[in-house]
Write an enzyme that holds these catalytic residues in place. Structure first.
Site, PDB file in Angstrom:
ATOM      1  N   ASN A  91       2.409 -11.410   2.787  1.00  8.51           N
ATOM      2  CA  ASN A  91       1.949 -10.724   4.001  1.00  8.51           C
ATOM      3  C   ASN A  91       0.457 -10.467   3.858  1.00  8.51           C
ATOM      4  O   ASN A  91       0.043  -9.611   3.081  1.00  8.51           O
ATOM      5  CB  ASN A  91       2.724  -9.404   4.165  1.00  8.51           C
ATOM      6  N   TRP A  92      -0.324 -11.226   4.623  1.00  7.39           N
ATOM      7  CA  TRP A  92      -1.782 -11.118   4.514  1.00  7.39           C
ATOM      8  C   TRP A  92      -2.314  -9.828   5.146  1.00  7.39           C
ATOM      9  O   TRP A  92      -3.452  -9.471   4.946  1.00  7.39           O
ATOM     10  CB  TRP A  92      -2.445 -12.307   5.201  1.00  7.39           C
ATOM     11  N   LYS A  93      -1.507  -9.178   5.973  1.00 13.59           N
ATOM     12  CA  LYS A  93      -1.980  -7.991   6.708  1.00 13.59           C
ATOM     13  C   LYS A  93      -3.292  -8.335   7.422  1.00 13.59           C
ATOM     14  O   LYS A  93      -3.395  -9.422   7.984  1.00 13.59           O
ATOM     15  CB  LYS A  93      -2.112  -6.812   5.752  1.00 13.59           C
ATOM     16  N   GLY A  95       0.939  -1.003  -1.782  1.00 11.41           N
ATOM     17  CA  GLY A  95      -0.503  -0.944  -2.031  1.00 11.41           C
ATOM     18  C   GLY A  95      -0.912   0.107  -3.043  1.00 11.41           C
ATOM     19  O   GLY A  95      -2.102   0.417  -3.175  1.00 11.41           O
ATOM     20  N   GLY A 107       2.231  -8.140  -0.520  1.00  7.93           N
ATOM     21  CA  GLY A 107       0.984  -7.850   0.187  1.00  7.93           C
ATOM     22  C   GLY A 107      -0.211  -8.305  -0.630  1.00  7.93           C
ATOM     23  O   GLY A 107      -0.524  -9.492  -0.697  1.00  7.93           O
ATOM     24  N   GLY A 108      -0.862  -7.348  -1.275  1.00  7.62           N
ATOM     25  CA  GLY A 108      -2.126  -7.599  -1.993  1.00  7.62           C
ATOM     26  C   GLY A 108      -2.114  -8.846  -2.865  1.00  7.62           C
ATOM     27  O   GLY A 108      -3.045  -9.665  -2.788  1.00  7.62           O
ATOM     28  N   HIS A 120       6.866  -3.224  10.232  1.00  4.32           N
ATOM     29  CA  HIS A 120       6.188  -2.919   8.973  1.00  4.32           C
ATOM     30  C   HIS A 120       5.739  -1.456   8.978  1.00  4.32           C
ATOM     31  O   HIS A 120       5.323  -0.939  10.010  1.00  4.32           O
ATOM     32  CB  HIS A 120       4.983  -3.848   8.775  1.00  4.32           C
ATOM     33  N   SER A 141       3.913  -3.535  -4.106  1.00  2.60           N
ATOM     34  CA  SER A 141       3.210  -3.772  -5.382  1.00  2.60           C
ATOM     35  C   SER A 141       3.867  -4.847  -6.251  1.00  2.60           C
ATOM     36  O   SER A 141       3.836  -4.755  -7.478  1.00  2.60           O
ATOM     37  CB  SER A 141       3.063  -2.451  -6.169  1.00  2.60           C
ATOM     38  N   GLU A 181       3.189  -0.039   8.031  1.00  5.59           N
ATOM     39  CA  GLU A 181       1.815   0.209   8.485  1.00  5.59           C
ATOM     40  C   GLU A 181       1.743   0.233  10.009  1.00  5.59           C
ATOM     41  O   GLU A 181       0.973   0.998  10.590  1.00  5.59           O
ATOM     42  CB  GLU A 181       0.880  -0.855   7.876  1.00  5.59           C
ATOM     43  N   GLU A 185      10.887  -1.895   1.856  1.00  3.51           N
ATOM     44  CA  GLU A 185       9.558  -1.612   1.330  1.00  3.51           C
ATOM     45  C   GLU A 185       9.363  -0.093   1.261  1.00  3.51           C
ATOM     46  O   GLU A 185       8.964   0.517   2.266  1.00  3.51           O
ATOM     47  CB  GLU A 185       8.483  -2.215   2.233  1.00  3.51           C
TER      48      GLU A 185
HETATM   49  P1  13P Z   1       1.595  -4.602  -1.490  1.00  2.00           P
HETATM   50  O1  13P Z   1       2.236  -5.787  -2.174  1.00  2.00           O
HETATM   51  O2  13P Z   1       0.111  -4.734  -1.358  1.00  2.00           O
HETATM   52  O3  13P Z   1       2.024  -3.304  -2.119  1.00  2.00           O
HETATM   53  O4  13P Z   1       2.136  -4.574   0.011  1.00  2.00           O
HETATM   54  C1  13P Z   1       3.502  -4.683   0.253  1.00  2.00           C
HETATM   55  C2  13P Z   1       3.700  -4.897   1.688  1.00  2.00           C
HETATM   56  O5  13P Z   1       3.467  -4.020   2.503  1.00  2.00           O
HETATM   57  C3  13P Z   1       4.174  -6.221   2.128  1.00  2.00           C
HETATM   58  O6  13P Z   1       4.529  -6.199   3.470  1.00  2.00           O
END
Ligand code: 13P
Length: 255
Positions: free
Chosen positions: A11-13, A177, A237-238, A99, A216, A101, A171
């Protein structure tokens, strides 16, 4: 019992200009084994503006391309929104819905998700429905109540025979994150609970439905998490912003 194929989605966000997407996809393709030899399905959840770039570059590679949101309605006075049909027309295969966020910053509600999930399915998109508790909810012993609510609402309007076409991503918000990955036991426990919730609707669907862990995930912790019996993959994510890390996490699905 049906075999659940592992699924690793990046997930590039809010990352990924078209130039970055081009470089990323080219690199990723050099790192992944051929689709038939991959231990997991691999997908990328990218911003709207990078969708066509990714679709073009990943065509025929087996790497799935997903959007990060959509509107439930097909058309109407919803400025700034994109419909399921628009995504399908662009060649998109999947969409992330709910999500944390978006729930936190953009007013995404369980009520809206109740419409978005079936709308995505009806259009031919695979929804990735995200659920998870906050740290305060976990500490208060409210994890199950939160998941019951989010899964109940999000899947309410999905027919039993389509439940297995949804991917759920568990999640926990405290792990996103933060570098604070859930222990494999915690991930297993929560994901088994999600599966039990689906089983209360349809045991057959619960056995086939894939539930991913997100929060994470890195190459260093992926093997242990993915080894859990109910964890069917990861939403990353990251670490997914580095194609090398995403490819290593996908390789970790082999055990
Ligand atoms: P991280 O892997 O950066 O913690 O993010 C997880 C996430 O929100 C994937 O959708």
């Amino acid at each position: 019992m049906p075999e659940r194929r592992p699924y690793i989605a990046g997930n590039w966000k809010l990352w990924g200009t078209r130039a970055q997407a081009t470089e990323y996809c080219r690199r990723l393709l050099t790192l992944l084994p051929e689709a038939s030899r991959r231990p997991a399905d691999v997908g990328l959840c990218v911003p709207f503006t990078a969708l066509d770039t990714c679709i073009e570059l990943l065509q025929g590679s087996g790497v799935l391309v997903a959007a990060q949101n959509m509107h439930a309605e097909e058309t109407g006075a919803f400025t700034g929104e994109v419909s399921a049909a628009m995504l399908v027309e662009a060649g998109v295969q999947s969409v992330v819905l709910g999500h944390s966020e978006r729930r936190q910053h953009d007013g995404e509600t369980d009520r809206a998700l109740q419409e978005k999930v079936p709308a995505a399915l009806a259009a031919g998109l695979q929804p990735i429905l995200c659920v998870g508790e906050t740290e305060a909810e976990r500490e208060a012993g409210d994890m199950q109540r939160k998941l019951r609510h989010q899964i109940g609402e999000g899947l309410e309007e999905v027919a039993d025979d389509r439940l297995a076409d949804v991917v759920v991503a568990y999640e926990p918000i405290w792990a996103i994150g933060t570098g604070q990955v859930a222990t494999p036991d915690l991930a297993q426990e929560a994901i088994a609970f999600v599966r039990a919730l689906v089983a209360s609707r349809s045991e057959e669907a619960a056995e086939s439905l894939r539930v991913l862990y997100g929060g994470s995930v890195k190459p260093e912790n992926a093997v242990e998490i993915l080894a859990q019996p109910d964890v069917d993959g990861a939403l990353v994510g990251g670490a997914s912003l580095d194609p090398e890390s995403l490819a290593r996490i996908a390789a970790a699905a082999a055990g």
